[in-house]
Design a protein around this motif. Structure first.
Motif, mmCIF file in Angstrom:
data_model
loop_
_atom_site.group_PDB
_atom_site.id
_atom_site.type_symbol
_atom_site.label_atom_id
_atom_site.label_comp_id
_atom_site.label_asym_id
_atom_site.label_seq_id
_atom_site.Cartn_x
_atom_site.Cartn_y
_atom_site.Cartn_z
ATOM 1 N N ARG B 296 17.746 69.664 44.440
ATOM 2 C CA ARG B 296 17.015 69.328 45.662
ATOM 3 C C ARG B 296 17.783 68.263 46.454
ATOM 4 N N MET B 297 18.309 67.251 45.738
ATOM 5 C CA MET B 297 19.125 66.232 46.420
ATOM 6 C C MET B 297 20.300 66.890 47.139
ATOM 7 N N PHE B 298 20.774 67.968 46.547
ATOM 8 C CA PHE B 298 21.963 68.646 47.050
ATOM 9 C C PHE B 298 21.731 69.263 48.437
ATOM 10 N N GLN B 299 20.460 69.460 48.812
ATOM 11 C CA GLN B 299 20.157 70.135 50.076
ATOM 12 C C GLN B 299 20.425 69.242 51.288
ATOM 13 N N ASP B 300 20.321 67.927 51.115
ATOM 14 C CA ASP B 300 20.463 67.024 52.253
ATOM 15 C C ASP B 300 21.905 66.558 52.408
ATOM 16 N N GLU B 301 22.419 66.744 53.601
ATOM 17 C CA GLU B 301 23.829 66.448 53.877
ATOM 18 C C GLU B 301 24.210 65.018 53.501
ATOM 19 N N THR B 302 23.301 64.070 53.778
ATOM 20 C CA THR B 302 23.599 62.666 53.499
ATOM 21 C C THR B 302 23.266 62.310 52.054
ATOM 22 N N LEU B 303 22.051 62.661 51.635
ATOM 23 C CA LEU B 303 21.587 62.228 50.318
ATOM 24 C C LEU B 303 22.320 62.917 49.167
ATOM 25 N N GLN B 304 22.967 64.048 49.426
ATOM 26 C CA GLN B 304 23.701 64.730 48.355
ATOM 27 C C GLN B 304 24.837 63.862 47.812
ATOM 28 N N GLN B 305 25.214 62.843 48.585
ATOM 29 C CA GLN B 305 26.277 61.941 48.102
ATOM 30 C C GLN B 305 25.871 61.193 46.833
ATOM 31 N N THR B 306 24.559 61.082 46.627
ATOM 32 C CA THR B 306 24.040 60.476 45.399
ATOM 33 C C THR B 306 24.684 61.107 44.165
ATOM 34 N N LEU B 307 24.956 62.405 44.257
ATOM 35 C CA LEU B 307 25.416 63.159 43.081
ATOM 36 C C LEU B 307 26.872 62.871 42.709
ATOM 37 N N ARG B 308 27.558 62.062 43.520
ATOM 38 C CA ARG B 308 28.915 61.673 43.119
ATOM 39 C C ARG B 308 28.899 60.641 41.993
ATOM 40 N N CYS B 309 27.751 60.012 41.776
ATOM 41 C CA CYS B 309 27.645 58.862 40.862
ATOM 42 C C CYS B 309 28.194 59.163 39.457
ATOM 43 N N ILE B 310 29.015 58.229 38.923
ATOM 44 C CA ILE B 310 29.526 58.376 37.554
ATOM 45 C C ILE B 310 28.851 57.383 36.606
ATOM 46 N N ARG B 311 27.755 56.734 37.067
ATOM 47 C CA ARG B 311 26.919 55.870 36.218
ATOM 48 C C ARG B 311 27.706 54.715 35.569
ATOM 49 N N CYS B 312 28.386 53.930 36.412
ATOM 50 C CA CYS B 312 29.145 52.800 35.879
ATOM 51 C C CYS B 312 28.319 51.523 35.893
ATOM 52 N N GLY B 313 27.311 51.449 36.769
ATOM 53 C CA GLY B 313 26.455 50.265 36.819
ATOM 54 C C GLY B 313 26.986 49.143 37.696
ATOM 55 N N ALA B 314 28.156 49.334 38.336
ATOM 56 C CA ALA B 314 28.711 48.253 39.172
ATOM 57 C C ALA B 314 27.763 47.894 40.313
ATOM 58 N N CYS B 315 27.028 48.878 40.834
ATOM 59 C CA CYS B 315 26.132 48.586 41.969
ATOM 60 C C CYS B 315 25.044 47.597 41.559
ATOM 61 N N MET B 316 24.514 47.775 40.330
ATOM 62 C CA MET B 316 23.471 46.811 39.919
ATOM 63 C C MET B 316 24.075 45.454 39.594
ATOM 64 N N ASN B 317 25.288 45.458 39.020
ATOM 65 C CA ASN B 317 25.919 44.178 38.694
ATOM 66 C C ASN B 317 26.151 43.323 39.940
ATOM 67 N N HIS B 318 26.329 43.967 41.072
ATOM 68 C CA HIS B 318 26.633 43.231 42.304
ATOM 69 C C HIS B 318 25.437 43.106 43.234
ATOM 70 N N CYS B 319 24.275 43.567 42.793
ATOM 71 C CA CYS B 319 23.093 43.534 43.661
ATOM 72 C C CYS B 319 22.364 42.194 43.521
ATOM 73 N N PRO B 320 22.192 41.459 44.634
ATOM 74 C CA PRO B 320 21.504 40.167 44.552
ATOM 75 C C PRO B 320 20.036 40.310 44.137
ATOM 76 N N VAL B 321 19.442 41.449 44.430
ATOM 77 C CA VAL B 321 18.043 41.653 44.034
ATOM 78 C C VAL B 321 17.970 41.948 42.529
ATOM 79 N N TYR B 322 18.786 42.926 42.075
ATOM 80 C CA TYR B 322 18.788 43.267 40.650
ATOM 81 C C TYR B 322 19.099 42.038 39.792
#
Lengths: 222, 458
Positions: B296-322
């Motif tokens: 379903r994510m794959f249907q949206d031109e923008t949101l399909q980019q989510t599926l590139r994720c390789i689950r490294c966790g760097a985004c949470m490590n650098h998130c001021p909220v997380y």
């Protein structure tokens, strides 16, 4: 064919927008000249807490025996099918040492208890080395099965500089795996088993070997 | 049931031990990552390549999944497809049942968390034991992982020492990490020895060779995939990669971004069960491919980019909220920026929409993402979609309608800003929850338009 598969593939095929793949990149994996290559390999292994011992074709078996005696490791797993395994065996038999060599010559089902509860160390060859990351390439087979480099608390590996590659990409090319297919199991091992899961504090010997010792046989200088 | 992200975040903020534990861990992981990428140009080129490889995979996703199945099957690996978590759990259970399995040892797998596999198997009378040290700690405490790479990051060693003392027989309180790990090793070794089933995730599945790749440091992944007679791997359909030659750059991006290692201790490539002349390895290998909203994510031109994720966790490590509220406050399997993008898409904005608000749009996650997923844009897009839902509050709706009227009419806007600046001293001192912890903002003495006009006249 499963309904789930049909549905998933159908949904994927129905998507109107395909991602653009026009993203240029000039990335190349790192390469080293001959002298640097071995230095990088050793440096990375040491950083990963592996012990390295530089030795020669004539003396490595003696070094191995020395490791066994100084660390008081008496129960060893070895392969009687490899040249180096046989050489280790000859070395052990040549003098009284109290060391017992056990071959991995039966299926795990009948060998599991001994492997998990008695064997203290193992000795294997490695297929190749990768300088960039300080990595041993281990291709388990019937002579040196998969668990040989995992279950014993100490693993000693024999590495020859002549097999040293620059990077992982070179290994894939050299082995021609993309066309030939891969062996059942292929491993890149870059140090002893470790974890930092408790408060980011490094501890070695999480589940695999606590110690990884690499016997390095450098090329003969010409 | 709606997930109450706001309340959980407020609670987490009030807990000093959460803030300390995460602060320490995030600083550690950020420094490690930075040290692993000493050359910015190299990093830029490598990220572009990672982006390219994953985009290429996604552009041919259905074909590559079929190719993966074909090659795995040729290699002797059984491939199963699951649209939902329930289907995936049933498939895994039926394989275990065929072998009359009682104890399954598990390597780390976030997808198995996604399908709540442990609970499902437990209800069927099968023990599913986590063997990654962090996951083992979390399971022992009856909790869920708070980070996708370092699951027990929310606990410090004193807390873990108490946990071991309470839950494991004959273990005395010790703060020595070596001893604590030694205890885990001793207990789990016996479990590897006994287990009849091994479960694992997959980091990359190579279509052209039918190979499952696993990244780990501890060796438990190798144990789970080698000692028990049956190995069942589960992965999301986005983990497929076309070529074996795609793996070295992706692996380099993954380990350097995740923990700042040039490579993990083990990189395990599994292409077949035990062959006739081999002495160990599982006799059967199964691969479960899970959709769970991904197509379903794959249907949206923008949101399909989510599926590139390789689950490294760097985004949470650098998130001021997380780094302030920790992983549990999100109340979801995947926390942090990637969770804020994945979870609303899997479970729906009505249930998980609130978590998209836990973001200051500072952009750090997008800057460190190894495959250049524009996470801030995706979060903003999901917020837009959420704002369009009829579920938003009446007060909020009225406020925005009034603002729209003012902002869309130059004359009204001029009057409004004039009034706000000239009567700044009588602006409200109390504005709801904002002023619970902060001083109310006071408008400037002059409007921006006035200031610019003055500057032009100078």
């Amino acid at each position: 064919m499963s309904i789930a598969k049909d549905n998933i593939l159908q949904r994927l095929r129905a998507a109107k927008h395909k991602p653009s793949t026009e993203i240029p990149s000039n990335w190349q994996p790192p390469r080293f000249d001959k002298k640097e290559r071995l230095l990088q390999f050793k440096k990375s292994l040491i950083m990963a807490h592996a012990d390295i011992i530089e030795t020669t074709e004539d003396t490595w078996a003696q070094e191995l025996l020395k490791i066994a005696t100084s660390k008081r490791l008496t129960q060893w797993l070895y392969s009687p099918d490899t040249v180096s395994g046989l050489a280790f065996n000859r070395m052990v038999e040549s003098q009284p040492s109290g060391i017992t060599l056990t071959p991995y010559n039966q299926p795990i089902e009948t060998f599991k208890s001994q492997l998990f509860h008695e064997i203290e160390a193992s000795f294997t060859e490695v297929k190749a080395g990768i300088a960039d990351t300080g990595t041993l390439v281990i291709i388990p087979d019937k002579s040196e099965p998969r668990l040989m480099s995992l279950v014993p608390p100490v693993h000693v590996a024999l590495f020859r500089e002549s097999t040293l590659l620059n990077n992982f990409s070179e290994l894939i090319e050299q082995e021609n795996w993309a066309t030939k297919g891969l062996p059942s199991n292929a491993l890149l091992v870059s140090g002893p088993s470790k974890t930092a899961d408790i408060q980011q504090t490094l501890a070695y010997g999480a589940h695999g070997p606590k110690e990884l010792i690499v016997l390095i046989i450098a090329d003969i200088k010409t | 049931m709606k997930n109450h992200f706001r309340e959980q975040a407020v609670e987490a903020l009030a807990d000093p031990s959460i803030r300390d534990n995460f602060r320490g861990a995030m600083d550690f992981l950020r420094d490690k990552r930075q040290a692993a990428f000493p050359n910015n140009d190299e990093l830029a080129e490598l990220r572009s390549l990672g982006h390219q490889i994953k985009a290429n995979t996604l552009s041919r996703l259905p074909d590559l999944l079929e190719q993966l199945e074909e090659n795995c099957t040729k290699n002797g690996i059984h491939v199963h497809w699951a649209e939902t978590p329930e289907q995936a759990c049933e498939i895994i259970h039926s394989v275990i049942k065929q072998h009359d399995g009682k104890l399954a040892v598990k390597g780390k797998s976030m997808v198995s968390e996604e399908i709540s596999l442990n609970h499902y198997l437990e209800a069927q009378g099968i023990e599913a034991l986590e063997s990654d040290m962090g996951e083992y700690i979390v399971q022992l405490a009856n909790e869920t992982p708070s980070h996708i790479i370092m699951p027990a990051i929310h606990k410090n060693k004193d807390q873990i020492a108490h946990l071991f003392e309470d839950k494991i027989e004959d273990v005395k309180y010790t703060e020595s990490v070596d001893e604590l790990i030694g205890t885990g090793r001793r207990i789990l070794r016996e479990k590897f020895f006994e287990a009849d089933i091994g479960l694992s995730g997959v980091n990359f599945a190579v279509a052209e060779t039918g190979t499952l790749c696993l990244v780990e440091n501890e060796g438990n992944g190798r144990m789970c995939t080698t000692v028990p007679p049956v190995h069942i791997a589960i992965t999301g359909i986005e983990k497929v990669v076309e070529k074996l030659s795609d793996i070295p750059p992706l692996l380099s991006l993954l380990t350097r971004s995740a923990t700042g290692q040039n490579i993990s201790t083990y990189f395990n490539m599994i292409s077949s069960p035990r062959k006739t002349d081999e002495k160990d390895g599982p006799k059967e290998v199964h691969l479960v491919l899970l959709d769970n909203g991904r197509s379903r994510m794959f249907q949206d031109e923008t949101l399909q980019q989510t599926l590139r994720c390789i689950r490294c966790g760097a985004c949470m490590n650098h998130c001021p909220v997380y780094s302030r509220i920790g992983g549990h406050a999100y109340g979801t399997v995947y926390p942090g920026p990637i969770g804020q993008v994945v979870m609303p898409q899997i479970e729906g904005l009505d249930k998980q929409g609130e978590m998209t608000e836990g973001c200051s749009l500072n952009g750090a996650c997008g800057e460190v993402c190894p495959v250049e997923i524009p996470l801030p844009s995706l979060i903003r897009k999901l917020r837009e979609q959420k704002a369009a839902l009829p579920s938003r509050g009446r007060k909020e709706a009225i406020a925005w309608t009034v603002w729209k009227g003012i902002y869309g009419t130059p004359f009204l806007y001029k009057c409004f800003t004039y009034a706000a600046t000239r009567f700044r001293h009588v602006s409200p001192k109390s504005i709801g929850s904002w002023t619970d912890y902060r001083v109310a903002p006071k408008p400037a003495p002059k409007t921006l338009h006035e200031l610019i006009r003055e500057r032009k006249n100078d």
